[in-house]
Write a protein that holds these residues in place. Structure first.
Motif, short mmCIF file in Angstrom:
data_model
loop_
_atom_site.label_atom_id
_atom_site.label_comp_id
_atom_site.label_asym_id
_atom_site.label_seq_id
_atom_site.Cartn_x
_atom_site.Cartn_y
_atom_site.Cartn_z
N TRP A 198 16.27 45.23 63.94
CA TRP A 198 17.07 44.07 63.60
C TRP A 198 16.58 42.85 64.37
N LYS A 199 16.62 41.72 63.71
CA LYS A 199 16.42 40.43 64.37
C LYS A 199 17.79 39.95 64.82
N PRO A 200 17.86 39.16 65.86
CA PRO A 200 19.17 38.74 66.37
C PRO A 200 19.95 37.84 65.40
N HIS A 201 21.26 38.02 65.43
CA HIS A 201 22.20 37.18 64.68
C HIS A 201 23.50 37.19 65.47
N GLN A 202 24.22 36.11 65.47
CA GLN A 202 25.42 36.02 66.31
C GLN A 202 26.49 37.05 65.95
N SER A 203 26.50 37.57 64.74
CA SER A 203 27.51 38.55 64.35
C SER A 203 27.13 39.98 64.74
N GLN A 204 25.91 40.18 65.17
CA GLN A 204 25.46 41.53 65.51
C GLN A 204 25.75 41.89 66.95
N GLN A 205 25.74 43.19 67.19
CA GLN A 205 25.81 43.70 68.55
C GLN A 205 24.61 43.14 69.32
N GLN A 206 24.82 42.75 70.56
CA GLN A 206 23.73 42.19 71.36
C GLN A 206 22.93 43.30 72.02
N PRO A 207 21.62 43.15 72.03
CA PRO A 207 20.78 44.19 72.63
C PRO A 207 20.90 44.20 74.15
N ASP A 208 20.56 45.32 74.75
CA ASP A 208 20.48 45.39 76.20
C ASP A 208 19.34 44.49 76.67
N THR A 209 19.33 44.19 77.94
CA THR A 209 18.29 43.34 78.51
C THR A 209 16.92 43.98 78.27
N ARG A 210 15.99 43.14 77.86
CA ARG A 210 14.63 43.64 77.60
C ARG A 210 14.09 44.32 78.85
N GLY A 211 13.53 45.52 78.64
CA GLY A 211 12.98 46.27 79.75
C GLY A 211 13.97 47.21 80.41
N SER A 212 15.21 47.28 79.91
CA SER A 212 16.22 48.14 80.54
C SER A 212 16.20 49.57 79.99
N ALA A 213 15.37 49.83 78.99
CA ALA A 213 15.30 51.17 78.40
C ALA A 213 14.74 52.16 79.41
N THR A 214 15.19 53.40 79.32
CA THR A 214 14.69 54.43 80.22
C THR A 214 13.53 55.21 79.59
N THR A 215 13.32 55.04 78.27
CA THR A 215 12.24 55.71 77.56
C THR A 215 11.55 54.70 76.65
N ARG A 216 10.23 54.74 76.62
CA ARG A 216 9.48 53.83 75.74
C ARG A 216 9.42 54.40 74.32
N LEU A 217 9.59 53.55 73.33
CA LEU A 217 9.51 53.97 71.93
C LEU A 217 8.13 54.56 71.64
N THR A 218 7.09 53.96 72.16
CA THR A 218 5.73 54.47 71.95
C THR A 218 5.59 55.91 72.43
N SER A 219 6.14 56.22 73.59
CA SER A 219 6.07 57.58 74.12
C SER A 219 6.80 58.56 73.22
N THR A 220 7.96 58.16 72.75
CA THR A 220 8.75 59.03 71.87
C THR A 220 8.02 59.30 70.57
N LEU A 221 7.44 58.26 69.97
CA LEU A 221 6.71 58.44 68.71
C LEU A 221 5.47 59.31 68.90
N GLU A 222 4.76 59.13 70.01
CA GLU A 222 3.59 59.98 70.28
C GLU A 222 4.02 61.42 70.49
N GLU A 223 5.13 61.65 71.17
CA GLU A 223 5.64 63.01 71.40
C GLU A 223 6.01 63.67 70.07
N LEU A 224 6.64 62.91 69.18
CA LEU A 224 7.01 63.46 67.88
C LEU A 224 5.77 63.81 67.07
#
Length: 125
Positions: A87-113
């Motif tokens: 999703w791209k940001p919009h004022q009516s949407q849920q706000q994302p967590d702070t960039r870099g706050s994830a505990t797992t990288r999407l790239t790592s998860t996709l490579e593992e799958l």
């Protein structure tokens, strides 16, 4: 898989969701083939016959039914469908967590799958 990861990175989305669904039992081979066709996997080969006789399909269906049915008389064949939604940001949407706050990288998860236990044709690292 690397190309897919690059496409995800180029989308520049702020909120990403990854979901997976396993389809694993079918009433017969022809229903399974119909689902494969819907996934775009009907002719996923470079070298294939132009024509396959109906007798070949009927023989394959009978053999598959004999070898791979479970106690409920359903065929066992597992396909993992992975959904990526951004999703791209919009004022009516849920706000994302702070960039870099994830505990797992999407790239790592996709490579593992792509190479992990869900894909038995490729050895796990």
């Amino acid at each position: 898989m690397a190309v897919d990861i690059m496409v995800v990175d180029m989308m520049a989305v702020d909120m990403m969701a990854v979901d997976m669904m396993a389809v694993d039992r079918y009433p017969d081979m022809f229903t399974m083939m119909e689902h494969l066709r819907g996934m775009g996997e009907a002719n996923a080969t470079h070298i294939r016959q132009i024509y396959t006789s109906p007798q070949t399909f009927l023989s394959a269906a009978a053999t598959y039914q004999e070898l791979y049915t479970d106690e409920d008389d359903l065929l066992e064949a597992t396909f993992h469908v992975i959904y990526l939604i951004g999703w791209k940001p919009h004022q009516s949407q849920q706000q994302p967590d702070t960039r870099g706050s994830a505990t797992t990288r999407l790239t790592s998860t996709l490579e593992e799958l792509a190479t992990g236990p869900l894909n038995p044709q490729k050895p796990s690292n």
